[in-house]
Design a protein around this motif. Structure first.
Motif, PDB file in Angstrom:
ATOM      1  N   ASP B  20       0.822  -1.200   0.000  1.00  0.00           N
ATOM      2  CA  ASP B  20       0.000   0.000   0.000  1.00  0.00           C
ATOM      3  C   ASP B  20       0.865   1.263   0.000  1.00  0.00           C
ATOM      4  O   ASP B  20       0.664   2.162   0.816  1.00  0.00           O
ATOM      5  CB  ASP B  20      -0.933  -0.021   1.233  1.00  0.00           C
ATOM      6  N   VAL B  21       1.825   1.303  -0.900  1.00  0.00           N
ATOM      7  CA  VAL B  21       2.739   2.441  -0.920  1.00  0.00           C
ATOM      8  C   VAL B  21       2.014   3.697  -1.404  1.00  0.00           C
ATOM      9  O   VAL B  21       1.026   3.618  -2.134  1.00  0.00           O
ATOM     10  CB  VAL B  21       3.999   2.167  -1.785  1.00  0.00           C
ATOM     11  N   ASP B  22       2.522   4.844  -0.962  1.00  0.00           N
ATOM     12  CA  ASP B  22       1.910   6.129  -1.301  1.00  0.00           C
ATOM     13  C   ASP B  22       2.527   6.764  -2.535  1.00  0.00           C
ATOM     14  O   ASP B  22       1.884   7.513  -3.246  1.00  0.00           O
ATOM     15  CB  ASP B  22       2.123   7.127  -0.145  1.00  0.00           C
ATOM     16  N   TYR B  23       3.807   6.489  -2.742  1.00  0.00           N
ATOM     17  CA  TYR B  23       4.552   7.329  -3.682  1.00  0.00           C
ATOM     18  C   TYR B  23       5.627   6.522  -4.375  1.00  0.00           C
ATOM     19  O   TYR B  23       6.351   5.766  -3.721  1.00  0.00           O
ATOM     20  CB  TYR B  23       5.188   8.485  -2.896  1.00  0.00           C
ATOM     21  N   ASP B  49      -3.807   3.257  -4.911  1.00  0.00           N
ATOM     22  CA  ASP B  49      -4.021   4.645  -4.524  1.00  0.00           C
ATOM     23  C   ASP B  49      -2.666   5.274  -4.191  1.00  0.00           C
ATOM     24  O   ASP B  49      -2.336   5.502  -3.030  1.00  0.00           O
ATOM     25  CB  ASP B  49      -4.970   4.710  -3.318  1.00  0.00           C
ATOM     26  N   ALA B  50      -1.882   5.495  -5.225  1.00  0.00           N
ATOM     27  CA  ALA B  50      -0.538   6.034  -5.013  1.00  0.00           C
ATOM     28  C   ALA B  50      -0.226   7.012  -6.125  1.00  0.00           C
ATOM     29  O   ALA B  50      -0.839   6.957  -7.189  1.00  0.00           O
ATOM     30  CB  ALA B  50       0.481   4.897  -5.031  1.00  0.00           C
ATOM     31  N   SER B  51       0.712   7.911  -5.879  1.00  0.00           N
ATOM     32  CA  SER B  51       1.107   8.776  -6.986  1.00  0.00           C
ATOM     33  C   SER B  51       2.506   8.404  -7.451  1.00  0.00           C
ATOM     34  O   SER B  51       3.393   8.106  -6.665  1.00  0.00           O
ATOM     35  CB  SER B  51       0.992  10.253  -6.615  1.00  0.00           C
ATOM     36  N   ALA B  64      14.209  12.233  -4.483  1.00  0.00           N
ATOM     37  CA  ALA B  64      12.772  12.420  -4.246  1.00  0.00           C
ATOM     38  C   ALA B  64      12.229  11.324  -3.329  1.00  0.00           C
ATOM     39  O   ALA B  64      11.398  11.588  -2.451  1.00  0.00           O
ATOM     40  CB  ALA B  64      12.009  12.433  -5.561  1.00  0.00           C
ATOM     41  N   THR B  67      13.363  12.360   0.206  1.00  0.00           N
ATOM     42  CA  THR B  67      12.669  13.506   0.818  1.00  0.00           C
ATOM     43  C   THR B  67      11.197  13.169   1.072  1.00  0.00           C
ATOM     44  O   THR B  67      10.622  13.633   2.053  1.00  0.00           O
ATOM     45  CB  THR B  67      12.770  14.790  -0.040  1.00  0.00           C
ATOM     46  N   ALA B  68      10.609  12.351   0.198  1.00  0.00           N
ATOM     47  CA  ALA B  68       9.206  11.973   0.424  1.00  0.00           C
ATOM     48  C   ALA B  68       9.093  11.106   1.679  1.00  0.00           C
ATOM     49  O   ALA B  68       8.198  11.307   2.508  1.00  0.00           O
ATOM     50  CB  ALA B  68       8.646  11.234  -0.785  1.00  0.00           C
ATOM     51  N   ALA B  70      11.113  11.195   4.128  1.00  0.00           N
ATOM     52  CA  ALA B  70      11.397  12.100   5.248  1.00  0.00           C
ATOM     53  C   ALA B  70      10.221  13.023   5.545  1.00  0.00           C
ATOM     54  O   ALA B  70      10.172  13.657   6.588  1.00  0.00           O
ATOM     55  CB  ALA B  70      12.650  12.923   4.957  1.00  0.00           C
ATOM     56  N   THR B  71       9.269  13.103   4.602  1.00  0.00           N
ATOM     57  CA  THR B  71       8.070  13.907   4.830  1.00  0.00           C
ATOM     58  C   THR B  71       6.951  13.039   5.420  1.00  0.00           C
ATOM     59  O   THR B  71       5.924  13.547   5.858  1.00  0.00           O
ATOM     60  CB  THR B  71       7.629  14.580   3.504  1.00  0.00           C
ATOM     61  N   GLY B  72       7.153  11.726   5.414  1.00  0.00           N
ATOM     62  CA  GLY B  72       6.214  10.863   6.118  1.00  0.00           C
ATOM     63  C   GLY B  72       5.290  10.023   5.265  1.00  0.00           C
ATOM     64  O   GLY B  72       4.197   9.662   5.717  1.00  0.00           O
ATOM     65  N   VAL B  73       5.671   9.684   4.041  1.00  0.00           N
ATOM     66  CA  VAL B  73       4.853   8.756   3.258  1.00  0.00           C
ATOM     67  C   VAL B  73       5.639   7.479   2.960  1.00  0.00           C
ATOM     68  O   VAL B  73       6.860   7.454   3.072  1.00  0.00           O
ATOM     69  CB  VAL B  73       4.351   9.369   1.925  1.00  0.00           C
ATOM     70  N   ARG B  74       4.902   6.420   2.585  1.00  0.00           N
ATOM     71  CA  ARG B  74       5.565   5.154   2.255  1.00  0.00           C
ATOM     72  C   ARG B  74       5.970   5.180   0.784  1.00  0.00           C
ATOM     73  O   ARG B  74       5.139   5.402  -0.090  1.00  0.00           O
ATOM     74  CB  ARG B  74       4.654   3.962   2.556  1.00  0.00           C
TER      75      ARG B  74
END
Ligand SMILES: Cc1ncc(C[n+]2csc(CCOP(=O)(O)OP(=O)(O)O)c2C)c(N)n1
Ligand code: SF4
Ligand SMILES: [Mg+2]
Lengths: 307, 415
Positions: B20-23, B49-51, B64, B67-68, B70-74
């Motif tokens: 279920d990764v985000d990014y 449901d990921a970008s 990227a 940093t992503a 480090a911003t708190g997404v998987r």
């Protein structure tokens, strides 16, 4: 934006308190730091700075930071890619309702000219291609300052740097980064100088409200690299504008507009002779050919503007 | 759970989907490209449901990704070979940030000369970066490995990025039956990402990845990161145990095959180890006391497990599918360093094979076994051997000759 629409109508409207902490490792009289202060005060602390290797990397040294907002150091080549990751992550968190909208941040790249004109240009170009919503601040001290002021793609013609020590200085000429951006339809692009804080404030205000890739290209006089007394930084910046060497302009709605056209341009010599990096153009013998070349370049530029 | 025929690449993509990764920051390179194409299909159709964002290089891609995270997404990403090397500066950098995410590397030999087929010089170039490394030898292991990797990478005792490695062509394009867990089962094993305060938020400003001055603070962070990497040994075992409870498949940090009563061992990593496994079976049929060790974890290095499994054996033949030019096999050096000076340390033998996808034949395994047996008897290892046959050499010579003749003909025409 007309004068009536800006909150910066006169010098009195500029922020009076500084957001950025003091006691950093920057040199006395650092023009880059001056410009960062001015920009940060307007952007505010709901920002995350994504930094590339350069002098400003030493702003945050563990365990201290002068930033009231957020900061991350990446590498020399890829600050815009770092900005992409942060922006996309914040957008994802908002979309998936895992973050309050109020927690959102403005994503700001902060790099020197070495990155912006050279090593980082590929990642910058790609961020523009993707329409990344970010503000790119380039503090342009016209050389690789952190490593001892070697020439970069931003070094002006004739300047002596630690890798252009010959009698004629740097044989190349400064790359036109502003036009590279402008040619790719950014949301906004502007040149600024710390010595012109009102012009700068109005541009930051515009850049701040636009959405998409935005550039602030800031002339950043560097006492160490350029060879002058730190107290003269503001004066040098003013002369860069008055001689027409550093045109103040912006790209907005598809057009380039000059925001401050010097009525009667001072001779470029007035600017050059104040800096050690151009001293070889005056001593031991005057190099009229180079001085004329530089003056002619500036004249030709403004002829194109004034038409 | 559903059984499907999947390539290694598709199994990796399924791993990302089930995590279920985000990014997903991405960049194409053979033989990895199918992974990002598969994921792009799912993000486009809404099945994931990921970008996903296509960067302009792997250097930017890893920036990227870091940093992503480090911003708190998987975050998930994938690359191969030249791409991994192009990203090298950022591999070290984001590991230093302690940004946890998973990078699938589809091994492909490095230029020059440029080629597409696999060996492990690419992934081993990242050995000291701070990325943890899990090496797979089947498509099932690839899917399971991605899920395991997130558990390990995100654990608060670890918090490091992790590479899941599979071999180009041999696994990336080979279809095998793979048990695909349901989303619910996957979630039971891998809960949603908890960034545990690592994030950028307006209400909690933070400066990350800042500079240090001097060796004191620098060593502090490097040691801390090293110790965190070592913690991953325990965390791997715990995660693998949970995994086996939920899915019924058990993974050790080292796969050991028919080693218990063995006098001789092969040591190999990745999909080529399945060839060694075959050879073990055939040698066993003929009465050879031989087995196979295959490190799944390469970083952290499962030193204790290897020492336990290999000490007391008479000879250990490490077959490296990589070559540290001017030194030799990397895995050989690592395994030897674990066993040297230990009571019951076996005689250590080094073989290099499988470079650029070159096959290792059963006969070569038999030969290696023979050499190992002889070395054990002598109590002395022979010099390292580069596997190559006379026929292969003849083939190259023949091609050179044909090219020379053709060139001569062209020159004649010019005259
Ligand atoms: C990949 C890489 N190459 C070289 C360097 C060394 N380096 C650090 S800062 C710097 C100069 C950067 O110049 P610029 O972007 O103009 O920033 P300034 O130093 O002038 O602030 C260089 C070359 C580096 N950090 N990374
Ligand atoms: S070298 Fe120049 S740009 Fe760098 S900190 Fe010193 S004054 Fe500023
Ligand atoms: Mg510079």
């Amino acid at each position: 934006m007309k004068t009536s629409e800006t909150r910066f109508k006169g010098m009195r409207d500029l922020p009076s308190a500084h957001l950025l902490g003091t006691g950093t490792a920057m040199c006395a009289g650092c023009g880059g730091l001056e410009v960062l202060h001015e920009i940060y005060d307007i952007l505010g602390k709901k920002t995350v700075f994504v930094n590339a290797a350069g002098c400003m990397t030493l702003l945050s040294i563990y365990p201290f930071t002068p930033f009231r907002g957020s900061w991350i150091y990446t590498a020399m080549a890829s600050a815009p890619a770092g900005a992409q990751g942060v922006r996309d992550a914040l957008d994802t968190l908002k979309r998936k309702e895992r973050m309050k909208p109020a927690d959102d941040l403005k994503v700001v790249c902060l790099t020197g000219d070495g990155s912006a004109y050279g090593m980082g240009l590929s990642s910058t170009s790609a961020a523009i291609d993707r329409g990344l919503d970010f503000l790119y601040i380039c503090y342009d001290n016209e050389g690789y300052g952190n490593t001892g002021q070697q020439f970069s793609a931003a070094t002006p013609h004739g300047a002596r740097t630690s890798t252009s020590m010959g009698p004629r200085g740097f044989p190349g000429s400064k790359k036109d980064l502003f036009s590279i951006w402008a040619a790719n339809s950014p949301a906004y692009a502007a040149t600024v100088a710390g010595a012109e804080p009102l012009d700068l404030a109005r541009k930051i205000e515009k850049a701040d409200t636009a959405k998409g890739p935005r550039l602030i290209l800031a002339l950043s006089p560097c006492p160490v690299g350029w060879g002058y007394d730190p107290k003269d930084s503001v004066e040098i910046g003013k002369l860069a504008v008055k001689t027409g060497i550093w045109p103040l302009k912006e790209y907005i709605d598809g057009k380039v507009v000059h925001t401050k056209i010097p009525k009667k341009r001072l001779p470029v010599e007035e600017y050059l002779k104040r800096q050690g990096r151009f001293a070889h153009l005056f001593e031991p013998v005057r190099k009229d050919d180079i001085l004329k070349e530089i003056q002619a370049g500036v004249d030709a530029y403004w002829e194109g503007v004034e038409g | 759970m559903k059984r499907r025929l999947l390539t290694g690449n598709a199994a990796a993509a399924w791993g990302a989907r089930l995590a279920d990764v985000d990014y997903i920051p991405a960049f194409p390179i053979t033989p990895q490209t199918e992974i990002i194409e598969t994921i792009a299909g799912w993000t486009d159709s809404g099945e994931m449901d990921a970008s996903m964002v296509t960067m302009e290089s792997e250097h930017s891609m890893i920036t990227a990704a870091g940093t992503a995270a480090a911003t708190g997404v998987r975050v998930f990403t994938a690359t191969s070979s030249q791409g991994l090397l192009y990203a090298m500066e950022m591999l070290y950098t984001v590991a230093g940030w302690r940004a946890p995410f998973v990078l699938v590397n589809v091994s492909r030999a490095l230029a020059a000369p440029v080629t597409l087929e696999p060996d492990h010089n690419d992934v081993l170039a990242a050995r000291d970066s701070g990325f943890l490394q899990l090496h797979c030898s089947t498509c099932q292991e690839v899917l399971d490995g991605v899920l395991l990797a997130y558990r390990i990478a995100e654990d608060s005792r670890v918090r490091l990025p992790m590479i899941v490695n599979l071999d180009g062509f041999y696994l990336s394009f080979t279809r095998e039956p793979v048990e695909v867990p349901t989303a619910k089962e996957a979630k039971a094993f891998l809960p949603p990402f908890d960034s545990k305060g690592m994030s950028f938020r307006a209400s909690s400003p933070i400066s990350q990845a800042v500079a240090v001055l001097g060796g004191g603070p620098y060593s502090y962070f490097r040691y801390e990161t090293h110790l965190a990497a070592l913690n991953a040994l325990t965390v791997f075992d715990e995660a693998a145990e949970d995994f086996s409870k939920i899915f019924g498949r058990s993974y050790g940090s080292v796969e050991s095959y028919r080693t218990e009563d063995a006098k001789y061992l092969f040591v190999m990593m990745g999909s080529f180890a399945t060839k060694a496994r075959e050879a073990v079976d055939r040698l066993r049929d003929e009465g050879w006391p031989i087995g196979l060790l295959r490190p799944r974890l390469v970083r952290p290095f499962p030193a204790e497990a290897i020492a336990r499994l290999a000490s007391g054996k008479e000879a250990v033949a490490v077959i490296d599918q990589n070559l540290s030019l001017g030194k030799g096999g990397v895995l050989f050096t690592e395994v030897s360093s674990v066993l040297y000076g230990q009571p019951g340390a076996p005689v250590m033998l080094s073989f290099i094979g499988g470079l650029g996808g070159r096959d290792i034949s059963p006969e070569e395994f038999f030969e290696i076994a023979g050499v190992a047996k002889h070395a054990a008897k002598e109590g002395k290892a022979p010099p390292p051997r580069l596997l190559y046959t006379e026929d292969e050499l003849k083939e190259v010579r023949k091609l050179q000759m044909i090219a020379n003749v053709e060139r001569g003909e062209l020159e004649d025409e010019d005259e």
